[in-house]
Design a protein around this motif. Structure first.
Motif, PDB file in Angstrom:
ATOM      1  N   ARG A  73     -17.231   9.790   9.943  1.00  0.00           N
ATOM      2  CA  ARG A  73     -18.015   9.776  11.185  1.00  0.00           C
ATOM      3  C   ARG A  73     -17.478   8.757  12.185  1.00  0.00           C
ATOM      4  N   GLU A  74     -17.250   7.522  11.741  1.00  0.00           N
ATOM      5  CA  GLU A  74     -16.825   6.473  12.674  1.00  0.00           C
ATOM      6  C   GLU A  74     -15.439   6.751  13.231  1.00  0.00           C
ATOM      7  N   LEU A  75     -14.523   7.192  12.365  1.00  0.00           N
ATOM      8  CA  LEU A  75     -13.169   7.472  12.828  1.00  0.00           C
ATOM      9  C   LEU A  75     -13.157   8.672  13.765  1.00  0.00           C
ATOM     10  N   MET A  76     -13.947   9.704  13.450  1.00  0.00           N
ATOM     11  CA  MET A  76     -13.999  10.880  14.324  1.00  0.00           C
ATOM     12  C   MET A  76     -14.539  10.514  15.704  1.00  0.00           C
ATOM     13  N   ALA A  77     -15.534   9.656  15.736  1.00  0.00           N
ATOM     14  CA  ALA A  77     -16.083   9.235  17.027  1.00  0.00           C
ATOM     15  C   ALA A  77     -15.021   8.506  17.850  1.00  0.00           C
TER      16      ALA A  77
ATOM     17  N   PRO B 216       0.806  -1.231   0.000  1.00  0.00           N
ATOM     18  CA  PRO B 216       0.000   0.000   0.000  1.00  0.00           C
ATOM     19  C   PRO B 216       0.832   1.270   0.000  1.00  0.00           C
ATOM     20  N   LEU B 217       2.086   1.181   0.433  1.00  0.00           N
ATOM     21  CA  LEU B 217       2.943   2.359   0.501  1.00  0.00           C
ATOM     22  C   LEU B 217       4.098   2.169  -0.463  1.00  0.00           C
ATOM     23  N   ILE B 218       4.098   2.967  -1.530  1.00  0.00           N
ATOM     24  CA  ILE B 218       5.144   2.853  -2.542  1.00  0.00           C
ATOM     25  C   ILE B 218       6.248   3.861  -2.269  1.00  0.00           C
ATOM     26  N   ASN B 219       5.893   5.125  -2.108  1.00  0.00           N
ATOM     27  CA  ASN B 219       6.899   6.173  -1.933  1.00  0.00           C
ATOM     28  C   ASN B 219       6.734   6.972  -0.654  1.00  0.00           C
ATOM     29  N   ASP B 220       5.480   7.131  -0.195  1.00  0.00           N
ATOM     30  CA  ASP B 220       5.231   8.122   0.839  1.00  0.00           C
ATOM     31  C   ASP B 220       4.039   7.691   1.667  1.00  0.00           C
ATOM     32  N   ILE B 221       3.996   8.135   2.926  1.00  0.00           N
ATOM     33  CA  ILE B 221       2.878   7.793   3.798  1.00  0.00           C
ATOM     34  C   ILE B 221       1.573   8.374   3.273  1.00  0.00           C
ATOM     35  N   ASP B 222       1.647   9.428   2.436  1.00  0.00           N
ATOM     36  CA  ASP B 222       0.449  10.017   1.837  1.00  0.00           C
ATOM     37  C   ASP B 222      -0.263   9.046   0.897  1.00  0.00           C
ATOM     38  N   ASP B 223       0.396   7.949   0.519  1.00  0.00           N
ATOM     39  CA  ASP B 223      -0.246   6.953  -0.335  1.00  0.00           C
ATOM     40  C   ASP B 223      -1.497   6.371   0.319  1.00  0.00           C
ATOM     41  N   PHE B 224      -1.615   6.508   1.645  1.00  0.00           N
ATOM     42  CA  PHE B 224      -2.808   6.029   2.348  1.00  0.00           C
ATOM     43  C   PHE B 224      -4.054   6.859   2.021  1.00  0.00           C
ATOM     44  N   ARG B 225      -3.890   8.122   1.660  1.00  0.00           N
ATOM     45  CA  ARG B 225      -5.025   9.054   1.603  1.00  0.00           C
ATOM     46  C   ARG B 225      -6.164   8.544   0.716  1.00  0.00           C
ATOM     47  N   ALA B 226      -5.846   8.176  -0.533  1.00  0.00           N
ATOM     48  CA  ALA B 226      -6.902   7.775  -1.465  1.00  0.00           C
ATOM     49  C   ALA B 226      -7.557   6.468  -1.019  1.00  0.00           C
ATOM     50  N   ILE B 227      -6.776   5.549  -0.471  1.00  0.00           N
ATOM     51  CA  ILE B 227      -7.340   4.275  -0.030  1.00  0.00           C
ATOM     52  C   ILE B 227      -8.310   4.509   1.122  1.00  0.00           C
ATOM     53  N   TRP B 228      -7.934   5.347   2.084  1.00  0.00           N
ATOM     54  CA  TRP B 228      -8.834   5.646   3.193  1.00  0.00           C
ATOM     55  C   TRP B 228     -10.117   6.322   2.697  1.00  0.00           C
ATOM     56  N   ARG B 229      -9.992   7.195   1.713  1.00  0.00           N
ATOM     57  CA  ARG B 229     -11.191   7.850   1.158  1.00  0.00           C
ATOM     58  C   ARG B 229     -12.085   6.832   0.463  1.00  0.00           C
ATOM     59  N   PHE B 230     -11.498   5.908  -0.300  1.00  0.00           N
ATOM     60  CA  PHE B 230     -12.294   4.872  -0.961  1.00  0.00           C
ATOM     61  C   PHE B 230     -13.106   4.084   0.057  1.00  0.00           C
ATOM     62  N   LEU B 231     -12.488   3.758   1.181  1.00  0.00           N
ATOM     63  CA  LEU B 231     -13.151   2.947   2.204  1.00  0.00           C
ATOM     64  C   LEU B 231     -14.153   3.737   3.041  1.00  0.00           C
ATOM     65  N   GLY B 232     -14.157   5.075   2.886  1.00  0.00           N
ATOM     66  CA  GLY B 232     -15.070   5.906   3.641  1.00  0.00           C
ATOM     67  C   GLY B 232     -14.576   6.250   5.031  1.00  0.00           C
ATOM     68  N   TRP B 233     -13.320   5.946   5.321  1.00  0.00           N
ATOM     69  CA  TRP B 233     -12.773   6.261   6.641  1.00  0.00           C
ATOM     70  C   TRP B 233     -12.487   7.747   6.776  1.00  0.00           C
ATOM     71  N   THR B 234     -12.180   8.409   5.671  1.00  0.00           N
ATOM     72  CA  THR B 234     -11.952   9.853   5.656  1.00  0.00           C
ATOM     73  C   THR B 234     -12.607  10.426   4.412  1.00  0.00           C
ATOM     74  N   ASP B 235     -12.722  11.752   4.383  1.00  0.00           N
ATOM     75  CA  ASP B 235     -13.035  12.408   3.113  1.00  0.00           C
ATOM     76  C   ASP B 235     -11.809  13.224   2.725  1.00  0.00           C
ATOM     77  N   ALA B 236     -11.982  14.178   1.844  1.00  0.00           N
ATOM     78  CA  ALA B 236     -10.812  14.903   1.352  1.00  0.00           C
ATOM     79  C   ALA B 236     -10.092  15.675   2.438  1.00  0.00           C
ATOM     80  N   GLU B 237     -10.807  16.097   3.480  1.00  0.00           N
ATOM     81  CA  GLU B 237     -10.220  17.009   4.449  1.00  0.00           C
ATOM     82  C   GLU B 237     -10.242  16.532   5.891  1.00  0.00           C
ATOM     83  N   LYS B 238     -11.071  15.537   6.226  1.00  0.00           N
ATOM     84  CA  LYS B 238     -11.235  15.205   7.651  1.00  0.00           C
ATOM     85  C   LYS B 238     -11.620  13.736   7.811  1.00  0.00           C
ATOM     86  N   PRO B 239     -11.521  13.218   9.022  1.00  0.00           N
ATOM     87  CA  PRO B 239     -11.952  11.835   9.271  1.00  0.00           C
ATOM     88  C   PRO B 239     -13.449  11.681   9.060  1.00  0.00           C
TER      89      PRO B 239
END
Length: 705
Positions: free
Chosen positions: A401-405, A376-399
């Protein structure tokens, strides 16, 4: 956000003169840019300093435009302001040369995040610039089909009939969850600290708690058996979990887990998005593990689609023309294979996948969403961003609902040291599943990488060494010019080396002409081709089937010709093959005893291909990343492999090739820190290309001392 330029006329003349009194926007920018510069000198810029760097660039650009056009400003004040802005611009440029990942933030079109907007507004207010209150604008629902793709949309025959008869389109009556109360973390930017919590390392393996598997296993079809780690994930699905980043190491059966997860969850129809290279294999595996389900593969415009199938397999490359009907079809689940391919959230590929996932979540309260990737990580820890958004864990700017709770319940803010391990665990508990072969497949044979140094003593080898000397001389000449100039008075030798090499790398990326690190590596691959082919032929004669990996087509061509001269039968896996043709080649290698060698492209065959009929791999050319190299080796080191696997890496001694091999091995620590719980190391975060150039220049400097 309202334009800052529009607010400037409201400023008084005394406000505009604050620069000379160490007030106003420019002194604030000067202090902030020094902070960012100091951070970059300590290593790679943190996410917070990346945001600050971007805000400085934005405000500097706006202030330059204002001072050039605003009436009533004395020429002396205009000249002084522009001079100070030039100083800030110079520091930004030097900082970007030190950390080249910042260069894109200097571009006017660089995306502006919510964190960037918030910090920009804060700095303007600190500078005494009054800004009007902003009414939050409702976010418009994004069209899943961008205007530029509208004319390309197709709708295969039978889709409309399926949708009219589709019982899955009934509304989901599960009550909607209310908004999460945000108290402690209301004013914090959280995505960067969440990423940092993984980058820091430690904390043990990144794997959510999974229940014990059922005994006996009644999930696999007759004649097949699940391994315990596979059954445990399915037990988690049985207990109601529905979103997973399935990051098991390559070869541990992620495909089987995904198709059976859909069966356990009843998540049909299921959409599966995969690289073209594995499309046919995915259909085969889905039929193998869930024979009671109908599978259809979407090719081209989908003329041969089975609209009443349960599982729809489509490749990334054609997804853009099927967005319209896919968004309306009523999918209950979605699997994204090789999910690291969506890491660039600005790419059309990533936007397509994220838009479809958003539509599925809009109509299904708890859909099955699985991201598969062994790396999942090729070059940078930022590689997580799109995967987390796909799964609904975050949106573009913030966690989400479930993660924020969960973060609120932890009781920490990013100012607390305890925030980071707790936040990491909160993300892991959302559904990260990471198992290593060493942990869950004790009966899987060992894997080792053996370097075979070769001497390039022919004319081509001598030419390569001469080219490397010319590159070193070019870099040293630039270094000497800078050191003897004004920059030499301000910067250390280390900073100058980094700046020279970053400039060289930018020029090399812009042009393939001349002597640069990319052309040199290609020439080395060509020079090694014959030697690598000789060694692979010897292996094939003595130990059996061999997989031969190369990066460039001409190296593959030369190797195939050498094998043909020796009477060895080969198959080829390349990027220009159709999925059907590629699968035929794979089957021939695994099943035909007369096929001795598979000649494979590192990029086309490095993912999702099963070549376990061999136990020896020859890496004729080096990759630029450890992840790509690992993916290639794991085409052989997979469940079902009965022999120890050895990868023979052909390295050109006394050339930049040897430096690159060493750097690749040194760069293998990111996934170990983020996912396997290894302790953080003070390792080089530069790209392999930049680090190799810096080694060349440092050796040249040492030779001149």
């Amino acid at each position: 956000m309202a334009s800052t330029t529009a607010t400037r006329p409201a400023q008084t003349r005394s406000n505009r003169k604050r620069h000379t009194q160490n007030e106003g926007i420019i002194p604030l920018l000067a202090r902030a840019v020094r902070e960012v510069e100091a951070s970059a000198q300590r290593g790679k810029a943190t996410p917070a300093n990346r945001t600050k760097f971007h805000v400085i660039a934005l405000l500097m650009r706006e202030e330059r435009a204002r001072i050039k056009t605003e009436e009533g400003v004395a020429e002396s004040e205009r000249a002084e302001t522009l001079k100070r802005l030039d100083g800030i611009a110079g520091i930004l440029a030097k900082t970007a040369a030190r950390d080249t990942s910042l260069i894109t933030l200097l571009e006017p079109a660089a995306p502006i995040t919510e964190a960037t907007r918030a910090l920009k507004r804060k700095m303007l207010m600190q500078a005494g610039i009054e800004l009007p209150e902003e009414a939050p604008a409702p976010e418009p629902r994004a069209a899943i089909v961008p205007p530029e793709l509208a004319e390309r949309q197709v709708e295969p025959a039978g889709i409309e009939a399926r949708m009219r008869a589709n019982p899955f389109l009934a509304p989901d009556l599960e009550p909607a969850q209310g908004p999460t109360p945000v108290v402690r973390l209301a004013n914090w930017e959280l995505l960067s600290p969440l990423l940092k919590s993984f980058e820091q390392g430690g904390g043990g393996s990144a794997c959510m708690a999974l229940p014990e598997p059922p005994v006996p296993d009644r999930l696999a079809p007759h004649g097949l058996e699940l391994m315990q780690h596979q059954a445990r994930l399915l037990a988690g699905v049985r207990d109601g979990h529905r979103s997973f980043l399935l990051a098991d190491e390559p070869g541990l059966g992620k495909t089987a887990q995904s198709v059976l997860a859909a069966s356990v969850a009843g998540a049909y129809p299921l959409l599966v998005v995969v690289p073209n290279v594995v499309k046919m294999n995915w259909a085969r595996e889905a039929q193998r593990w869930t024979p009671q389900r109908r599978v259809t593969v979407i090719h081209g415009d989908g003329q041969d689609i089975d609209a009443f199938a349960d599982i729809f397999v489509v490749n990334y490359e054609i997804l853009d023309r099927h967005l319209s009907w896919i968004s309306r079809f009523g999918f209950e689940g979605m699997v994204v294979d090789e999910a690291h391919m969506i890491k660039n959230v600005q790419s059309q590929r990533s936007r397509n996948v994220l838009a479809i996932a958003d539509r599925i979540r809009e109509r299904v309260a708890n859909p099955l969403l699985i991201a598969l990737t062994g790396t999942p990580l090729i070059n940078d820890i930022d590689d997580f961003r799109a995967i987390w958004r796909f799964l609904g864990w975050t949106d573009a700017e913030k966690p989400g609902r479930e993660l924020m709770a969960s973060l609120e319940a932890n009781g920490y803010t990013p100012a607390d040291a305890g925030f980071y391990p707790a936040a990491r665990q909160s993300v892991v508990d959302l559904g990260i599943v990471r198992r290593r072969k060493i942990d869950v497949a004790a009966d899987l044979p060992a894997k080792r990488v053996v370097d075979l140094p070769v001497e390039l003593d022919d004319d081509l080898g001598r030419g390569i060494r001469e080219a490397e000397r010319q590159l070193a001389a070019k870099l040293y000449e630039r270094f000497s010019a800078m050191k003897n100039g004004k920059l030499g008075e301000k910067l250390s030798d280390e900073a100058l080396v980094r700046m020279v090499c970053a400039q060289e790398l930018e020029e090399s990326n812009a042009s393939a002409d001349g002597t640069n690190v990319f052309t040199m590596v290609r020439q080395i691959g060509q020079a090694k081709a014959g030697l690598a082919a000789d060694y692979a032929a010897q292996l094939a004669r003595s130990v059996g089937k061999v997989v031969f990996f190369a990066k460039h087509i001409d190296v593959m061509d030369r190797a195939e010709a050498a094998f043909a001269e020796r009477g060895l039968t080969t198959i080829s896996i390349r990027g220009d093959q159709t999925a059907t043709a590629r699968q035929e080649q794979i089957d021939a290698f695994n099943q035909d005893p007369d096929v001795a060698i598979a000649v494979c492209s590192l990029t086309a065959a490095g993912v999702g291909v099963n070549l376990q009929a061999a136990s020896d791999v020859v890496l004729a050319e080096l990759s630029w990343t450890d992840a790509e190299q690992t993916q290639a080796i794991d085409r052989v080191h997979r469940i079902g492999q009965e022999e120890p696997v050895t990868a023979w890496r052909i390295v050109a001694a006394q050339t930049i090739d040897a430096k690159i091999a060493e750097l690749i091995d040194r760069k293998a620590g990111l996934a170990a820190r983020a996912l396997d719980g290894a302790e953080a190391k003070h390792e080089d975060e530069d790209s392999v290309q930049l680090a190799a150039l810096m080694q060349v220049l440092n050796e040249a400097i040492a030779a001149h001392e």
